[in-house]
Design a protein around this motif. Structure first.
Motif, short mmCIF file in Angstrom:
data_model
loop_
_atom_site.label_atom_id
_atom_site.label_comp_id
_atom_site.label_asym_id
_atom_site.label_seq_id
_atom_site.Cartn_x
_atom_site.Cartn_y
_atom_site.Cartn_z
N THR A 91 -4.31 10.23 -5.94
CA THR A 91 -4.48 11.00 -7.15
C THR A 91 -4.96 12.39 -6.96
N VAL A 92 -5.64 12.26 -5.82
CA VAL A 92 -6.30 13.76 -5.33
C VAL A 92 -5.02 14.64 -4.92
N SER A 93 -4.13 13.91 -4.07
CA SER A 93 -2.85 14.40 -3.51
C SER A 93 -1.96 15.01 -4.64
N ALA A 94 -1.74 14.18 -5.66
CA ALA A 94 -1.14 14.58 -6.78
C ALA A 94 -1.38 15.88 -7.51
N VAL A 95 -2.99 16.08 -7.58
CA VAL A 95 -3.36 17.24 -8.14
C VAL A 95 -3.32 18.28 -6.99
N ILE A 96 -3.50 18.17 -5.67
CA ILE A 96 -3.37 19.25 -4.79
C ILE A 96 -1.86 19.99 -4.76
N ILE A 147 7.40 10.68 3.17
CA ILE A 147 6.57 10.63 4.42
C ILE A 147 5.25 10.86 4.12
N ILE A 148 4.69 11.83 3.34
CA ILE A 148 3.35 12.05 3.20
C ILE A 148 2.61 10.87 2.96
N SER A 149 3.24 10.12 1.87
CA SER A 149 2.67 8.85 1.12
C SER A 149 2.45 7.71 2.26
N GLY A 150 3.39 7.38 3.02
CA GLY A 150 3.32 6.63 4.20
C GLY A 150 2.48 6.85 5.04
N LYS A 193 3.66 10.04 -7.52
CA LYS A 193 4.87 10.54 -8.35
C LYS A 193 4.58 10.48 -9.81
N ALA A 194 3.54 9.71 -10.25
CA ALA A 194 2.90 9.49 -11.54
C ALA A 194 2.10 10.89 -11.83
N GLY A 195 1.15 10.98 -10.89
CA GLY A 195 0.22 12.12 -10.82
C GLY A 195 0.89 13.46 -11.04
N LEU A 196 1.97 13.58 -10.22
CA LEU A 196 2.72 14.80 -10.35
C LEU A 196 3.40 14.89 -11.37
N ASN A 197 3.90 13.92 -12.13
CA ASN A 197 4.78 13.91 -13.55
C ASN A 197 3.43 14.54 -14.54
N THR A 246 0.87 -1.13 -0.08
CA THR A 246 -0.16 0.15 0.05
C THR A 246 0.79 1.22 -0.02
N GLY A 247 2.02 1.26 1.02
CA GLY A 247 2.93 2.36 0.87
C GLY A 247 3.47 2.63 -0.63
N PHE A 248 3.83 1.50 -1.25
CA PHE A 248 4.51 1.77 -2.49
C PHE A 248 3.56 2.33 -3.54
N LEU A 249 2.37 1.75 -3.46
CA LEU A 249 1.33 2.18 -4.33
C LEU A 249 0.95 3.75 -4.25
N ALA A 250 1.04 4.14 -2.99
CA ALA A 250 0.99 5.66 -2.51
C ALA A 250 1.89 6.33 -3.16
#
Length: 472
Positions: A144-149, A104-107, A86-90, A77-81
């Protein structure tokens, strides 16, 4: 406040998981450099760690906070997070680089997601995705929401720091001090790289005799600019003297029972900083446990930068501010010899300050604990001499587990040199009197649901049998 302290200790312990891979990675990365052994495949091993710190921290933090006996799915789950973020930010903004902060945030998001959705029920047709597998789906949606924010707000943070770095240039010694102070202070958020970018690669301009133009403190120094290096010299004091002094203070302040363990970890951390400029193994061992100590560390780093500026010490680095770069660049530096006496002074300053504060304020750095006792207390330096009345470790582990309310009541368990540490879900079902009757030397309760059973060095064998019972 008790829960806050417990969570801070969990975060600190979680940080030690990825930090454990750093010392060797830092050493082999330095040894593989072009000016050393020049072995690219060796460097690839080191880069595998330092090039993926965000992933390592995401997994480590998730494991630290996930409420599960089997940490496999939480780790995934942490890896997917972090992968989703990262993929979303890209996509949102390829220029955004959140560094370790993203991990840290993803974890934390992954652990929260797992803990809240691990028992989720779904319609029978979707039952395969229910239970522990459901967090794998939810975390990708949340991240995905976090990546947008973060994709929208992070560029403003990066641009603000870059603009601020430019202002420091005209402030002389004070500007250098602020730069080093913020360089250390921003490491927990992964923003120090943003601040470094302008100073390292864009600050100032130098035209070489062949007409080629170089920009940035690092590039200008290596290519012969006599005016470069003022913003970099203070790092040598911190990495070669300050960090080792912190390591010595933490080792000396550790309880006697833990000093052997702390000596290995802190000795490795000191050597890694001195030889290869890698400071994370040491800094992450206390930055979350005591923010006060970390701010003091950042302040001393800024002070070192100011002192080196005032003594007109100009020296740069290619890999890092370590002994190797110091020796290699000594002949083209200005007043590099002064780093040694200044470093010794700062070594003493760091050591005395850290040792005094750790002992005076009872800060739970590596090898120390702040605990409240309810059932008697035993001198910590005597714990290594303790021995159980029974050598039937399987029997002892079985009885301990039963006294703690069975494996369904165990939220987390691990051991240190002499203690079995158990976090339970319901403290009301724990039979503390029965635990004491088993011949242990004492029980300590740091919080309402956390227990430390003082056993002695035999705890290793008890823990092995305890784990077997939990896995059944």
């Amino acid at each position: 406040m008790s829960n806050f302290k417990t969570n801070i200790q969990k975060l600190g312990r979680a940080m030690l998981l990825p930090v454990a891979a750093m010392p060797l990675a830092g050493l082999i990365l330095r040894l593989s450099a072009d000016d050393m052994l020049n072995i690219p495949v060796l460097g690839a091993a080191g880069n595998a760690v330092f090039g993926n710190l965000d992933i390592l921290f995401a997994i480590g933090v998730t494991i630290g906070f996930a409420k599960a006996k089997d940490k496999g799915i939480p780790a995934l789950t942490g890896f997917l997070a972090i992968a989703t973020l990262k993929a979303g930010l890209n996509i949102i903004n390829p220029e955004v680089n959140m560094g370790i902060f993203a991990g840290i945030i993803s974890g934390l998001v992954a652990a929260w997601t797992y803990n809240h959705f691990k028992e989720q029920k779904l319609p029978l047709v979707f039952s395969y995705f229910a239970g522990e597998k459901f967090p794998l789906t939810m975390v990708m949606i949340l991240q995905t929401v976090s990546a947008v924010i973060f994709g929208l707000i992070w560029p403003f943070i990066q641009n603000g720091i870059d603009s601020f770095a430019k202002l420091l240039v005209d402030m002389g010694a004070l500007g250098v001090g602020i730069f080093l102070f913020l360089n250390r202070l921003l490491i927990p958020f992964g923003l120090h790289h943003v601040l470094n970018t302008y100073v390292y690669y864009d600050l100032g301009s130098y035209t070489a005799p062949n007409g080629e133009v170089f920009r940035g403190e690092m590039t200008r120094f290596i290519n012969g600019d006599p005016n470069a290096g003022l913003f970099l010299s203070g790092f040598f004091v911190v990495m070669m003297f300050g960090i080792p002094a912190i390591c010595l203070a933490i080792y000396r302040a550790a309880f006697k029972e833990n000093q052997k363990m702390v000596k290995g970890i802190m000795g490795s951390g000191a050597a890694t900083s001195f030889i290869s400029n890698i400071t994370e193994p040491v800094e992450f061992s206390f930055m979350f446990i005591s923010p006060m100590l970390y701010v003091i560390h950042a302040f001393f780093a800024g002070l070192a930068g100011m002192v080196c500026y005032l003594f007109n010490i100009r020296i740069g680095f290619t890999f890092g501010a370590c002994i190797v770069d110091y020796l290699i660049n000594f002949r083209i530096a200005t007043n590099p010899l002064l780093i040694l006496p200044i470093g010794i002074v700062f070594f003493c300053l760091y050591y005395v300050t850290f040792y005094y504060l750790i002992k005076k304020r009872n800060i739970p750095t590596l090898g120390r604990e702040v605990v409240a006792t309810e059932f008697g207390e035993i001198a910590l330096d005597e714990e290594e001499e303790l021995s159980l009345a029974s050598k039937n470790y399987q029997y002892m582990a079985k009885k301990l587990l039963a006294a703690f309310g069975g494996k369904e009541n165990i939220n987390d368990s691990y051991s240190c040199n002499t203690r079995l540490r158990v976090e339970v879900l319901d403290a009301s079902v724990v039979d503390e009197a029965r635990i004491k009757q088993l011949g242990v030397s004492g029980i300590i309760k740091p919080s309402a649901t956390n227990y430390q059973v003082i056993i002695g060095l035999e705890v290793t064998y008890i823990m092995a049998e305890f784990d077997k019972l939990l896995a059944e």
